[in-house]
Design a protein around this motif. Structure first.
Motif, PDB file in Angstrom:
ATOM      1  N   ILE A 142      41.684 -78.912 -47.376  1.00 23.19           N
ATOM      2  CA  ILE A 142      42.776 -78.801 -46.414  1.00 23.19           C
ATOM      3  C   ILE A 142      43.249 -77.350 -46.428  1.00 23.19           C
ATOM      4  O   ILE A 142      43.710 -76.853 -47.455  1.00 23.19           O
ATOM      5  N   LEU A 143      43.095 -76.679 -45.296  1.00 21.23           N
ATOM      6  CA  LEU A 143      43.504 -75.282 -45.149  1.00 21.23           C
ATOM      7  C   LEU A 143      44.693 -75.219 -44.205  1.00 21.23           C
ATOM      8  O   LEU A 143      44.638 -75.757 -43.091  1.00 21.23           O
ATOM      9  N   TRP A 155      50.259 -84.106 -47.362  1.00 25.21           N
ATOM     10  CA  TRP A 155      48.979 -83.394 -47.470  1.00 25.21           C
ATOM     11  C   TRP A 155      48.236 -83.792 -48.745  1.00 25.21           C
ATOM     12  O   TRP A 155      47.028 -83.994 -48.725  1.00 25.21           O
ATOM     13  N   PHE A 156      48.960 -83.904 -49.837  1.00 23.39           N
ATOM     14  CA  PHE A 156      48.317 -84.264 -51.101  1.00 23.39           C
ATOM     15  C   PHE A 156      47.730 -85.672 -51.041  1.00 23.39           C
ATOM     16  O   PHE A 156      46.687 -85.950 -51.631  1.00 23.39           O
ATOM     17  N   ASP A 157      48.410 -86.565 -50.320  1.00 20.51           N
ATOM     18  CA  ASP A 157      47.927 -87.936 -50.194  1.00 20.51           C
ATOM     19  C   ASP A 157      46.619 -88.009 -49.427  1.00 20.51           C
ATOM     20  O   ASP A 157      45.886 -89.002 -49.546  1.00 20.51           O
ATOM     21  N   GLN A 158      46.306 -86.973 -48.638  1.00 21.15           N
ATOM     22  CA  GLN A 158      45.086 -86.979 -47.822  1.00 21.15           C
ATOM     23  C   GLN A 158      43.915 -86.255 -48.478  1.00 21.15           C
ATOM     24  O   GLN A 158      42.847 -86.138 -47.884  1.00 21.15           O
ATOM     25  N   LEU A 159      44.115 -85.773 -49.711  1.00 16.00           N
ATOM     26  CA  LEU A 159      43.025 -85.135 -50.441  1.00 16.00           C
ATOM     27  C   LEU A 159      42.136 -86.180 -51.102  1.00 16.00           C
ATOM     28  O   LEU A 159      42.620 -87.146 -51.695  1.00 16.00           O
ATOM     29  N   SER A 160      40.826 -85.970 -51.027  1.00 15.67           N
ATOM     30  CA  SER A 160      39.887 -86.804 -51.772  1.00 15.67           C
ATOM     31  C   SER A 160      39.940 -86.443 -53.252  1.00 15.67           C
ATOM     32  O   SER A 160      40.547 -85.427 -53.634  1.00 15.67           O
ATOM     33  N   GLY A 163      39.403 -82.916 -54.149  1.00 13.75           N
ATOM     34  CA  GLY A 163      39.752 -82.161 -52.951  1.00 13.75           C
ATOM     35  C   GLY A 163      40.650 -80.973 -53.251  1.00 13.75           C
ATOM     36  O   GLY A 163      41.415 -80.975 -54.217  1.00 13.75           O
ATOM     37  N   ARG A 164      40.559 -79.936 -52.399  1.00 13.05           N
ATOM     38  CA  ARG A 164      41.297 -78.689 -52.575  1.00 13.05           C
ATOM     39  C   ARG A 164      42.178 -78.421 -51.361  1.00 13.05           C
ATOM     40  O   ARG A 164      41.741 -78.587 -50.219  1.00 13.05           O
ATOM     41  N   LEU A 165      43.412 -78.010 -51.642  1.00 12.42           N
ATOM     42  CA  LEU A 165      44.375 -77.625 -50.606  1.00 12.42           C
ATOM     43  C   LEU A 165      44.716 -76.155 -50.785  1.00 12.42           C
ATOM     44  O   LEU A 165      45.170 -75.746 -51.857  1.00 12.42           O
ATOM     45  N   TYR A 180      45.679 -75.912 -54.646  1.00 15.74           N
ATOM     46  CA  TYR A 180      45.921 -77.203 -55.294  1.00 15.74           C
ATOM     47  C   TYR A 180      44.584 -77.951 -55.378  1.00 15.74           C
ATOM     48  O   TYR A 180      43.771 -77.881 -54.461  1.00 15.74           O
ATOM     49  N   ARG A 181      44.390 -78.683 -56.467  1.00 19.07           N
ATOM     50  CA  ARG A 181      43.185 -79.491 -56.623  1.00 19.07           C
ATOM     51  C   ARG A 181      43.576 -80.879 -57.132  1.00 19.07           C
ATOM     52  O   ARG A 181      44.341 -80.999 -58.089  1.00 19.07           O
ATOM     53  N   ARG A 182      43.044 -81.897 -56.475  1.00 18.68           N
ATOM     54  CA  ARG A 182      43.325 -83.273 -56.893  1.00 18.68           C
ATOM     55  C   ARG A 182      42.209 -83.782 -57.789  1.00 18.68           C
ATOM     56  O   ARG A 182      41.040 -83.734 -57.409  1.00 18.68           O
ATOM     57  N   ASP A 183      42.578 -84.265 -58.947  1.00 16.25           N
ATOM     58  CA  ASP A 183      41.636 -84.885 -59.877  1.00 16.25           C
ATOM     59  C   ASP A 183      42.223 -86.224 -60.295  1.00 16.25           C
ATOM     60  O   ASP A 183      43.182 -86.278 -61.071  1.00 16.25           O
ATOM     61  N   GLY A 184      41.637 -87.302 -59.756  1.00 15.35           N
ATOM     62  CA  GLY A 184      42.196 -88.611 -60.003  1.00 15.35           C
ATOM     63  C   GLY A 184      43.576 -88.706 -59.392  1.00 15.35           C
ATOM     64  O   GLY A 184      43.808 -88.355 -58.238  1.00 15.35           O
ATOM     65  N   GLY A 185      44.553 -89.138 -60.189  1.00 21.00           N
ATOM     66  CA  GLY A 185      45.910 -89.255 -59.682  1.00 21.00           C
ATOM     67  C   GLY A 185      46.743 -88.017 -59.872  1.00 21.00           C
ATOM     68  O   GLY A 185      47.922 -87.996 -59.495  1.00 21.00           O
ATOM     69  N   ALA A 186      46.168 -86.957 -60.437  1.00 20.35           N
ATOM     70  CA  ALA A 186      46.926 -85.737 -60.726  1.00 20.35           C
ATOM     71  C   ALA A 186      46.532 -84.619 -59.772  1.00 20.35           C
ATOM     72  O   ALA A 186      45.382 -84.519 -59.339  1.00 20.35           O
TER      73      ALA A 186
END
Length: 211
Positions: A142-143, A155-160, A163-165, A180-186
């Protein structure tokens, strides 16, 4: 002029990702600007698209996108996509790009320009930037094309997972590119470099109470 932009502004800022450098050499940046602003297409500055909306400075855009590590298998979301330049560059690096743009006139211009260069894996939809595109996700990238006081929670809710924002954050007048990077629930946060893009309308800091 594109070559001079890449060699003088992008590569000298430690942007070495081959596909990104090539895309910025090949894509006619002036095509994504109003005719009156096309002479500024390759300047080392943010260029106004319409009141309150800007095309990001080449150096800032390229450094943030490189840090996001786009991959050919990624599904990308481009928020505040403007006239479509970021969508065009992303389209050369990932599988699919969805742009979200609230301004109908700019959306129409971006769609026409993306068709003109044959970016058939990119589509721009009309929507609220804060909401993103929940029906199209999740997204690997997400850019956000502009600065915000704080990212929208949606926006964070839409990361796989993984995924990187990438976004520019403006706090007390100081701007930073943030990944930002999503790893699991964090979701982890990393500051990248100083940058001062204009704030997106509607993303200004909340007024604080002063005695």
């Amino acid at each position: 002029m594109r070559r001079h932009m890449v060699e003088g502004q992008v590569r000298t800022s430690d942007v070495t990702m081959g596909g990104l450098v090539q895309a910025m050499r090949d894509i006619p940046r002036e095509l994504f600007l109003p005719k009156a602003k096309r002479a500024q297409a390759y300047s080392d500055s943010h260029v106004e698209l319409t009141e309150g909306r800007w095309l990001l400075r080449p150096r800032d855009f390229a450094k943030l996108l490189q840090a996001m590590e786009p991959r050919k298998t990624d599904i990308a979301l481009n928020l505040a996509s403007g006239r479509g330049y970021s969508c065009a560059v992303l389209a050369s690096l990932v599988e699919t790009v969805v742009g979200v743009e609230p301004d109908t006139a700019m959306l129409e211009k971006s769609s026409a320009s993306l068709d003109h260069i044959g970016a058939d894996n990119a589509v721009v939809i009309e929507g609220d930037i804060k909401n993103g595109a929940p029906d199209q996700g999740p997204f690997d990238l997400i850019l956000v094309d502009g600065a915000v006081a704080a990212p929208s929670r949606s926006w964070f809710d839409q990361l796989s997972d993984g995924g990187r924002l990438g976004v520019f954050e403006m706090v007390n007048g100081a701007g930073r590119a943030v990944l930002y990077r999503r790893d699991g629930g964090a979701v982890g946060r990393r500051e990248l470099f100083d940058a001062q893009p204009p704030l997106l309308p509607g993303f200004e800091p909340e007024p604080s109470f002063v005695f």
